[in-house]
Design a protein around this motif. Structure first.
Motif, PDB file in Angstrom:
ATOM      1  N   VAL A 211      38.445 -49.359 -97.529  1.00  0.00           N
ATOM      2  CA  VAL A 211      38.813 -48.365 -98.536  1.00  0.00           C
ATOM      3  C   VAL A 211      38.544 -46.950 -98.033  1.00  0.00           C
ATOM      4  N   TYR A 212      37.454 -46.753 -97.303  1.00  0.00           N
ATOM      5  CA  TYR A 212      37.107 -45.404 -96.863  1.00  0.00           C
ATOM      6  C   TYR A 212      38.088 -44.850 -95.825  1.00  0.00           C
ATOM      7  N   GLN A 213      38.978 -45.690 -95.322  1.00  0.00           N
ATOM      8  CA  GLN A 213      39.983 -45.227 -94.369  1.00  0.00           C
ATOM      9  C   GLN A 213      41.350 -44.998 -95.023  1.00  0.00           C
ATOM     10  N   HIS A 214      41.389 -44.923 -96.344  1.00  0.00           N
ATOM     11  CA  HIS A 214      42.681 -44.840 -97.031  1.00  0.00           C
ATOM     12  C   HIS A 214      43.469 -43.593 -96.657  1.00  0.00           C
ATOM     13  N   TYR A 215      42.781 -42.514 -96.248  1.00  0.00           N
ATOM     14  CA  TYR A 215      43.493 -41.292 -95.874  1.00  0.00           C
ATOM     15  C   TYR A 215      44.255 -41.433 -94.553  1.00  0.00           C
ATOM     16  N   ASP A 216      44.004 -42.507 -93.819  1.00  0.00           N
ATOM     17  CA  ASP A 216      44.657 -42.674 -92.518  1.00  0.00           C
ATOM     18  C   ASP A 216      46.145 -42.999 -92.622  1.00  0.00           C
ATOM     19  N   TYR A 217      46.585 -43.421 -93.810  1.00  0.00           N
ATOM     20  CA  TYR A 217      47.997 -43.810 -93.934  1.00  0.00           C
ATOM     21  C   TYR A 217      48.434 -43.661 -95.384  1.00  0.00           C
ATOM     22  N   ASP A 218      49.728 -43.394 -95.587  1.00  0.00           N
ATOM     23  CA  ASP A 218      50.317 -43.284 -96.925  1.00  0.00           C
ATOM     24  C   ASP A 218      51.243 -44.474 -97.163  1.00  0.00           C
ATOM     25  N   PRO A 219      50.707 -45.610 -97.578  1.00  0.00           N
ATOM     26  CA  PRO A 219      51.530 -46.827 -97.670  1.00  0.00           C
ATOM     27  C   PRO A 219      52.654 -46.740 -98.693  1.00  0.00           C
ATOM     28  N   LEU A 220      52.441 -46.021 -99.788  1.00  0.00           N
ATOM     29  CA  LEU A 220      53.437 -46.018-100.854  1.00  0.00           C
ATOM     30  C   LEU A 220      54.701 -45.243-100.499  1.00  0.00           C
ATOM     31  N   TRP A 221      54.683 -44.550 -99.381  1.00  0.00           N
ATOM     32  CA  TRP A 221      55.886 -43.866 -98.925  1.00  0.00           C
ATOM     33  C   TRP A 221      56.822 -44.820 -98.193  1.00  0.00           C
ATOM     34  N   ASP A 222      56.338 -45.989 -97.842  1.00  0.00           N
ATOM     35  CA  ASP A 222      57.149 -46.956 -97.094  1.00  0.00           C
ATOM     36  C   ASP A 222      57.907 -47.853 -98.070  1.00  0.00           C
ATOM     37  N   VAL A 223      58.974 -47.308 -98.611  1.00  0.00           N
ATOM     38  CA  VAL A 223      59.768 -48.035 -99.599  1.00  0.00           C
ATOM     39  C   VAL A 223      60.633 -49.095 -98.926  1.00  0.00           C
ATOM     40  N   THR A 224      61.097 -48.806 -97.721  1.00  0.00           N
ATOM     41  CA  THR A 224      61.878 -49.755 -96.930  1.00  0.00           C
ATOM     42  C   THR A 224      61.271 -49.839 -95.534  1.00  0.00           C
ATOM     43  N   PRO A 225      61.611 -50.858 -94.760  1.00  0.00           N
ATOM     44  CA  PRO A 225      61.099 -50.929 -93.381  1.00  0.00           C
ATOM     45  C   PRO A 225      61.475 -49.709 -92.550  1.00  0.00           C
TER      46      PRO A 225
END
Length: 316
Positions: A211-225
């Motif tokens: 959880v403390y590494q959540h700033y490393d990536y924005d997963p919700l921006w990946d709507v499609t591959p």
């Protein structure tokens, strides 16, 4: 906004599902002396049980068996695997055994029994009482297995399969269950890429980002591959985003969300996408499912997307 008909359907669906799903403890294994489940080979030209031809329900890997009448059916009747007679009997039996032995464990992670799944999956799915497999030359030994709504495709050469198949099978069967619960007859997946992969990561017990590494990536921006960055650790972040929702709401709520999407697909009034790229069916179901954040406050999809890092940051 949902039509009054859709709102009524959703309300009834939520009430009907709440408290009625249970995990399964049924044992459907019928091992034979070779270590595979027992069953028999059949010819669809004799039985009339031909491989599905519904293009909307088949991924390209699974289309390879369209003209193959030979299939192996397990003793339970739940699994059929089609393929060319050029492939070994062992490959048929191995694929059928993987499906027969893994499906219940995966369904339990969705809080479903086998009978629940048969009842709740899309009525438009071919052979709704079976899991259909396909020995496909389009599946490489690196992939090993690939799932779509109508069929699960396997690399046809058993000797090329990985030694440990558990997590890979669980991940792909999670996709199989997702597609059968969230779609009625639309020709494409209604789930955002991050959600589909995140749920499959959690179901399969694959590594999840801390959880403390959540700033490393924005997963919700990946709507499609196509939206995804070329970083292998992104899957751990998809799992992190999905696990946040499941931890706050429970696995059953996530299954209800999928089934609400299927109702919206059946209703036909929620086609297309919202401005951020997600399907309207997903966003409408998310907002209608009564999901909450880790503080038990109502969580809309828009807030989850815009405040994702703030939510994760305050959750530990």
């Amino acid at each position: 906004m949902a039509t009054s008909k859709a709102v009524l359907i959703l309300s009834v669906l939520v009430m009907a599902l709440t408290g009625c799903k249970v995990t399964t403890s049924d044992d459907h294994h019928y091992p034979d002396s070779g270590g595979f489940v027992s069953g028999l080979f059949y010819d669809a030209r004799d039985t009339g049980r031909h491989y599905p031809t519904n293009s909307w329900a088949l991924a390209s890997d699974a289309e390879a068996c369209r003209n193959e009448p030979l299939y192996f059916e397990t003793h339970s009747g739940r699994v059929r695997v089609y393929g060319s007679p050029a492939y070994s009997e062992t490959s048929f039996r191995a694929a059928a055994s993987e499906l027969e032995r893994r499906i219940d464990g995966v369904l339990s992670r969705f809080q479903l029994s086998w009978s629940d799944f048969v009842e709740d999956r899309s009525a438009a799915a071919p052979y709704p009482r079976q899991v259909v497999g396909c020995l496909s030359p389009n599946v490489s030994h690196r992939e090993f297995v690939s799932a779509s709504l109508a069929a699960v495709a396997f690399n046809p050469y058993y000797g090329q399969w990985p030694y440990e198949t558990g997590q890979i099978m669980a991940h792909e069967l999670a996709h199989f269950v997702q597609e059968n619960l969230s779609r009625y007859d639309t020709s494409y997946s209604l789930l955002p890429y991050w959600f589909a992969e995140g749920q499959s990561v959690v179901v399969a017990g694959e590594p999840i980002a801390p959880v403390y590494q959540h700033y490393d990536y924005d997963p919700l921006w990946d709507v499609t591959p196509m939206d995804a960055a070329n970083t292998p650790y992104r899957f751990g972040h998809y799992g992190l985003a999905y696990r946040y929702l499941e931890k706050a709401n429970g696995a059953l709520a996530m299954t209800v969300l999928l089934e609400m999407m299927q109702v919206l697909d059946w209703d036909g009034g929620f086609h297309g996408e919202v401005s951020t790229g997600e399907s309207r069916a997903f966003v409408e179901a998310f907002n209608s499912a009564g999901l909450v954040d880790h503080r038990n406050n109502y969580l809309s999809f828009q807030r989850f997307r815009s405040d994702y890092h703030d939510l994760l940051n305050s959750s530990y």
